[in-house]
Design a protein around this motif. Structure first.
Motif, PDB file in Angstrom:
ATOM      1  N   ILE A   1       0.840  -1.204   0.000  1.00  0.00           N
ATOM      2  CA  ILE A   1       0.000   0.000   0.000  1.00  0.00           C
ATOM      3  C   ILE A   1       0.872   1.250   0.000  1.00  0.00           C
ATOM      4  O   ILE A   1       0.615   2.217  -0.722  1.00  0.00           O
ATOM      5  CB  ILE A   1      -0.953  -0.005   1.219  1.00  0.00           C
ATOM      6  CG1 ILE A   1      -1.974  -1.149   1.088  1.00  0.00           C
ATOM      7  CG2 ILE A   1      -1.671   1.342   1.363  1.00  0.00           C
ATOM      8  CD1 ILE A   1      -2.753  -1.426   2.369  1.00  0.00           C
ATOM      9  N   ASP A   2       1.917   1.227   0.822  1.00  0.00           N
ATOM     10  CA  ASP A   2       2.804   2.384   0.912  1.00  0.00           C
ATOM     11  C   ASP A   2       3.541   2.613  -0.400  1.00  0.00           C
ATOM     12  O   ASP A   2       3.714   3.762  -0.833  1.00  0.00           O
ATOM     13  CB  ASP A   2       3.800   2.166   2.053  1.00  0.00           C
ATOM     14  CG  ASP A   2       4.680   3.383   2.311  1.00  0.00           C
ATOM     15  OD1 ASP A   2       4.135   4.452   2.620  1.00  0.00           O
ATOM     16  OD2 ASP A   2       5.911   3.265   2.188  1.00  0.00           O
ATOM     17  N   GLN A   3       3.976   1.548  -1.042  1.00  0.00           N
ATOM     18  CA  GLN A   3       4.741   1.691  -2.282  1.00  0.00           C
ATOM     19  C   GLN A   3       3.848   2.017  -3.481  1.00  0.00           C
ATOM     20  O   GLN A   3       4.241   2.783  -4.368  1.00  0.00           O
ATOM     21  CB  GLN A   3       5.532   0.406  -2.554  1.00  0.00           C
ATOM     22  CG  GLN A   3       6.665   0.147  -1.570  1.00  0.00           C
ATOM     23  CD  GLN A   3       7.609  -0.946  -2.062  1.00  0.00           C
ATOM     24  OE1 GLN A   3       8.110  -0.888  -3.174  1.00  0.00           O
ATOM     25  NE2 GLN A   3       7.843  -1.933  -1.220  1.00  0.00           N
ATOM     26  N   ARG A   4       2.625   1.439  -3.512  1.00  0.00           N
ATOM     27  CA  ARG A   4       1.754   1.600  -4.678  1.00  0.00           C
ATOM     28  C   ARG A   4       0.803   2.790  -4.545  1.00  0.00           C
ATOM     29  O   ARG A   4       0.264   3.262  -5.545  1.00  0.00           O
ATOM     30  CB  ARG A   4       0.928   0.322  -4.892  1.00  0.00           C
ATOM     31  CG  ARG A   4       1.765  -0.942  -5.017  1.00  0.00           C
ATOM     32  CD  ARG A   4       2.471  -1.018  -6.347  1.00  0.00           C
ATOM     33  NE  ARG A   4       3.359  -2.170  -6.406  1.00  0.00           N
ATOM     34  CZ  ARG A   4       3.943  -2.606  -7.511  1.00  0.00           C
ATOM     35  NH1 ARG A   4       3.715  -1.990  -8.655  1.00  0.00           N
ATOM     36  NH2 ARG A   4       4.758  -3.639  -7.481  1.00  0.00           N
ATOM     37  N   GLY A   5       0.583   3.245  -3.311  1.00  0.00           N
ATOM     38  CA  GLY A   5      -0.223   4.460  -3.136  1.00  0.00           C
ATOM     39  C   GLY A   5      -1.694   4.254  -2.903  1.00  0.00           C
ATOM     40  O   GLY A   5      -2.406   5.202  -2.570  1.00  0.00           O
ATOM     41  N   SER A   6      -2.187   3.039  -3.040  1.00  0.00           N
ATOM     42  CA  SER A   6      -3.617   2.789  -2.816  1.00  0.00           C
ATOM     43  C   SER A   6      -3.849   1.315  -2.528  1.00  0.00           C
ATOM     44  O   SER A   6      -3.020   0.460  -2.859  1.00  0.00           O
ATOM     45  CB  SER A   6      -4.445   3.207  -4.042  1.00  0.00           C
ATOM     46  OG  SER A   6      -4.202   2.321  -5.129  1.00  0.00           O
ATOM     47  N   PHE A   7      -5.028   1.026  -1.914  1.00  0.00           N
ATOM     48  CA  PHE A   7      -5.386  -0.367  -1.633  1.00  0.00           C
ATOM     49  C   PHE A   7      -5.559  -1.133  -2.935  1.00  0.00           C
ATOM     50  O   PHE A   7      -5.152  -2.293  -3.049  1.00  0.00           O
ATOM     51  CB  PHE A   7      -6.680  -0.408  -0.813  1.00  0.00           C
ATOM     52  CG  PHE A   7      -6.478  -0.241   0.663  1.00  0.00           C
ATOM     53  CD1 PHE A   7      -6.699  -1.296   1.535  1.00  0.00           C
ATOM     54  CD2 PHE A   7      -6.073   0.972   1.193  1.00  0.00           C
ATOM     55  CE1 PHE A   7      -6.523  -1.158   2.900  1.00  0.00           C
ATOM     56  CE2 PHE A   7      -5.876   1.128   2.555  1.00  0.00           C
ATOM     57  CZ  PHE A   7      -6.113   0.057   3.414  1.00  0.00           C
TER      58      PHE A   7
END
Length: 303
Positions: free
Chosen positions: A17-23
């Motif tokens: 989530i932190d790396q991709r920016g969204s759930f």
């Protein structure tokens, strides 16, 4: 022990989530549906009684508690991945630990950079450095306390069952303190003159083999010390005289703290060797056998 709801699945979810920016993007990267990822996070929030995400805005934002779990958890994820890799290596012939016996004629610290490089490649293989002196170093190999030893070929007890790799010649110089009465002698010093002063001798650490002494031991005035570094310091302090390995004292000779003395019977050079048990095909052993060189041990400093 109370149930801990923090799992590897949660840590991987938070990381994604932190790396991709969204759930949604994290779910795609983890090959999960978004609802499964949401359930994993919400279940932990419920079990811990804290919020991992602040959902008051347009997009969920990680709370300080969630950030703490992620930051600490990333180290766990790295260790888990490394552990899996190391387990595969050990299963394919890498030993879980390697014991290296280092004779006191060498400086163990010269192996530190090599061990560091090895640890970066193989962090779950333990490396043990074991001190020895003279026959005691060989005893470590013979009785199985060490897998690999660094010693001198003149100390070889002639036992069977091991292989030897010769590295380089080691030179020894008869030296005294700069303030010692023999330091001012320009001519060859006789045995009678040397006999007036104690000889500093490193004590053999063997328990079972015949103990040995190396260097000038032709009279009974001896002071015994436990390591080569102690012998060097004792001779610098003027406590006594004796031969010292050139690669260990080069800078003391350059600084003038130790002074070479001509003797009637100069010490014969001998070779630094690496020895290990025959039939030991461990990959960690082979790695160190290939990487330990005369340069690593400082023998290239001899002039």
């Amino acid at each position: 022990m109370a149930h801990n709801p923090i799992t590897l699945d949660l840590l991987r979810a938070l990381d994604a989530i932190d790396q991709r920016g969204s759930f949604a993007a994290a779910a795609t990267a983890l090959h999960k549906v978004p609802s499964a990822l949401t359930y994993t996070v919400q279940k932990v929030e419920q079990d811990l009684g804290i919020d991992l995400f602040d959902r008051s805005g347009h997009r969920a934002k990680m709370t300080p508690a969630g950030r703490l779990i992620l930051d600490e958890g990333r180290g766990i994820l790295r260790d888990i991945d490394t552990l899996a890799s190391s387990a595969k290596k050990i299963a394919s012939g890498w030993e879980p630990e390697l014991r290296i016996g280092v004779d006191t004629i060498f400086e163990p610290s010269r192996l530190f950079s090599l061990i560091q490089a090895f640890n970066q490649e193989h962090p779950y293989i333990k490396v043990h450095l074991i001190h020895g002196a003279l026959s005691g170093t060989w005893e470590l190999l013979i009785n199985g306390s060490a897998d690999l030893i660094l010693s001198g070929d003149g100390l070889d007890p002639k036992a069977e069952g091991y292989e030897i790799k010769r590295l380089a010649e080691m030179k020894r110089v008869f030296v005294v303190s700069k303030d010692h009465p023999l330091a001012s002698k320009s001519c060859t010093v006789s045995e009678e003159e040397i006999a007036e002063y104690p000889t500093i001798v490193v004590k053999d650490t063997t328990q079972l083999l015949a103990p040995k002494t190396v260097g000038w031991t032709r009279h009974h005035r001896m002071v015994t010390v436990p390591t080569m570094q102690d012998k060097i310091e004792a001779q610098i302090a003027g406590l006594g005289v004796g031969f010292l390995p050139l690669h260990r004292i080069k800078h003391y000779l350059d600084s003038g703290d130790l002074v070479p003395v001509k003797v009637s019977q100069p010490d014969e050079p001998f070779k630094a060797i690496l020895a290990y048990q025959k039939g030991n095909t461990g990959k960690a052993l082979n790695w160190f056998r290939e990487h330990i060189t005369a340069e690593v041990l400082g023998l290239d400093l001899q002039v």
